[in-house]
Structure formats: structure tokens, C-alpha cells
Design an enzyme around this catalytic site. Structure first.
Site, PDB file in Angstrom:
ATOM      1  CE  LYS A  46      -7.673   5.580   1.083  1.00 59.83           C
ATOM      2  NZ  LYS A  46      -8.486   6.324   0.286  1.00 59.83           N
ATOM      3  CE1 TYR A  99      -4.298   1.078  -0.901  1.00 57.55           C
ATOM      4  CE2 TYR A  99      -3.784   2.016   2.095  1.00 57.55           C
ATOM      5  CZ  TYR A  99      -4.736   2.002   0.718  1.00 57.55           C
ATOM      6  OH  TYR A  99      -6.245   2.065   0.460  1.00 57.55           O
TER       7      TYR A  99
END
Ligand SMILES: NC(=O)c1ccc[n+]([C@@H]2O[C@H](COP(=O)([O-])OP(=O)(O)OC[C@H]3O[C@@H](n4cnc5c(N)ncnc54)[C@H](O)[C@@H]3O)[C@@H](O)[C@H]2O)c1
Length: 286
Positions: A186, A179
Site C-alpha cells: 500500500k 498488515y
């Protein structure tokens, strides 16, 4: 009466019928909301084709969240489509290919910055662009006034519905395989959410995130190794997890956009089958 009866909502991020935002738009209409979508540039035809699958026709307005002119025109566009605004879904994220998929150490600064700008700063940018429509300060103050000139009655504003902004998150309290800079973006989004709650609360606007487990969408397809990560989920989530079923996420977004979530702000609601609460799977994945 539906959960969102009479609510006017801007739903960003509808691209394909798999988009999480598409399921929110469909559910919101079913619950009585009036909906406008946004899209940008060459995504428009895809968004419009997907919008045709909704139960009722919707307008699609132009919004690239990195374009200041689009942001400046946003409130007028929404006002002419809906007459006002009660809630917004921010369902937007992007990271360049060299910032994902195990390239954390080599990713260039520009790619990390673009991921941050598009996926985290834009949550603030959209919220402030729409604040003139979302602001409930006046209604709350006048509802709290016994008569002109009298002090505000602290109890009365509770009767005036708040407006709401909701974003979509992937748990950023830990590091994940693949990620990379999207994960960092995020983490920033989670922080932006708390600051928005702080600064928009006095305007009668709630800000919350839904942190979703992995779901098969266009954005997910763009993350190399997504399938490997997604396969871990059903084994560890005590409720199980279906990566083809975005309905639980859509349900929670609609709840947060509704008056049932009055008083909830700065929150991150995890809709991940309970995965986050468990340290390791009970049995190795099949
Ligand atoms: N799919 C998952 O597993 C998952 C899990 C947790 C959170 N999320 C989040 O859900 C949100 C929606 O993603 P999705 O999975 O439905 O994928 P999606 O590809 O359907 O949606 C992503 C959207 O972002 C939009 N977008 C990208 N750059 C933009 C820009 N500059 N301006 C305006 N719009 C832009 C795209 O047009 C698209 O509509 C994202 O924030 C994503 O990180 C997804």
C-alpha cells in the site's frame, strides 16, 4: 441529473456484495453512469452472481492484472462494451498468507513481490493499458485553439472534462499490526499514485486514492487478526466507524470519478471516520 450522468466507467474488484467495488458500481449506476465490471478466472461466477444484484445489467470482462495478454486486450474489451471510457476504479489487492498476519520478518521474497505486483504495480498497469481511452490530450488542445495554427489558450482546457482513475488504499504512512507486506504494498501504491498523477496529468487524466478504514469484505477476511484491528476503530474515530458500512467510501470514490473533482490529482482522501487525525482513543475500547 446524477453526479456521474453519461460517464462510462470500468469498475474492477467486484467479487461479493460486500466488495467495496460493488457499492461503487451500485452508486455509480444510481448517479447515471454506464458501468462495466472486470473479474478473472474462477472468480467469474461469483462476480457475475454479485453483478446480478445491480440495478441494471452490466458486462463482465476478463482481467487478471498480472496477465499481460489480459492487459493488452483490456482497452478493446472496454471499448466494445462502453464505446469509450471516462473513469476507472482499481479495487484490487492480494498478498499470500505467509506475507500477512504478523509474518513480516519471515515472509519470503516471492510473496512480498506478488503482493507488490498485484496490489501496487497493477495500478500503473491498468492505467497505461487504458490510456488510449482515457487520454484527453486532443480534446483539451483543440478546445484551447482559437483557430487552426494559433497557440493553445491556457484558459480553455478547463472546459474539457478530465478522465479519472481511482484506487483503494489503507493508510500506509504508519506500520500496523498484522498488515505486514500488504502495508508495504500500500505504501508503494501511494507512491505509484503520485507518479501516475505526474505522468497522466498532461494527458488530462486525474489519479487519486481513497484511503478507507477497515470494512468487512472477502479481502479483509483473508487477513488474520483483521477483527482485532477493526475493533480499535470506533473508539478512536471521532465520527465513529461501522465496519459493515462501505457507503461513505463509495460516495467518495464516485465524487473523485465525477467532474466535481476537476483539478484534484495525486491526492489521498481518507474516509476513516477521522481515525487518522487522533493519536490515541479518548477512552479504552469497551
Ligand atoms: N476491506 C477493507 O477493510 C479495506 C480497507 C482499505 C482498502 N481496501 C482495499 O479495497 C480494495 C478492494 O478490496 P475489498 O476489501 O473490497 O475486498 P474484495 O475481496 O471484495 O476485493 C478484492 C478484489 O481483488 C481482486 N483481485 C485479486 N487479485 C487479482 C488479480 N490478480 N487480478 C484482478 N483482480 C484481482 C479480487 O478478485 C477481488 O475482486 C483493495 O485494494 C483493498 O486493499 C480494503
Amino acid at each position: 441529473m446524477g453526479l456521474l450522468e453519461g460517464k462510462r466507467l470500468l469498475i474492477t474488484g467486484v467479487l461479493t456484495p460486500q466488495s467495496l467495488a460493488f457499492h461503487v458500481a451500485r452508486m455509480a449506476q444510481a448517479q447515471g453512469a454506464e458501468v462495466v465490471l472486470s473479474t478473472f478466472g474462477r472468480m467469474r461466477s461469483l462476480t457475475e452472481r454479485t453483478a446480478n444484484r445491480l440495478d441494471r445489467p452490466v458486462e463482465v470482462i476478463e482481467l487478471d492484472v498480472n496477465d499481460d495478454e489480459h492487459l493488452a486486450a483490456l482497452a478493446d474489451g472496454v471499448k466494445s462494451a462502453l464505446g469509450g471510457l471516462d473513469g476507472v476504479l482499481h479495487a484490487i489487492a492480494f498478498a499470500p498468507e505467509d506475507a500477512l498476519g504478523g509474518k513480516f520478518l519471515s515472509a519470503p521474497r516471492e510473496s512480498a513481490e506478488l503482493a507488490f505486483r498485484t496490489s501496487a504495480f497493477s495500478y500503473k498497469a491498468v492505467a497505461t493499458a487504458l490510456l488510449p481511452l482515457l487520454d484527453r490530450t486532443e480534446g483539451r488542445a483543440s478546445a484551447g485553439r482559437v483557430a487552426d495554427g494559433d497557440p493553445v489558450d491556457a484558459a480553455a482546457p478547463r472546459d474539457v472534462p478530465e478522465s479519472a482513475i481511482v484506487g483503494l488504499d489503507f493508510d500506509a504512512t504508519v506500520a500496523w499490526p498484522i498488515y505486514d507486506w500488504m502495508g508495504v504494498a500500500k505504501a508503494a501504491l501511494e507512491s505509484v499514485n503520485r507518479y501516475l498523477a505526474r505522468d497522466l496529468g498532461p494527458h488530462g487524466v486525474r489519479a487519486n486514492l481513497v484511503s478507507a478504514g477497515p470494512l468487512r469484505t472477502m479481502a479483509a477476511k483473508g487477513i488474520p487478526g483483521f477483527n482485532d484491528l477493526a475493533q480499535l476503530w470506533p473508539a478512536q474515530a471521532p465520527l465513529g466507524w461501522d465496519i459493515e458500512d462501505p457507503q461513505p467510501v463509495a460516495n467518495t470514490v464516485c465524487w473523485l470519478l465525477s467532474d466535481l473533482a476537476r483539478g484534484v490529482s495525486g491526492e489521498i482522501v481518507r474516509v476513516d471516520g477521522g481515525f487518522h487525525a487522533i493519536g490515541a482513543p479518548s477512552a479504552p475500547p469497551a
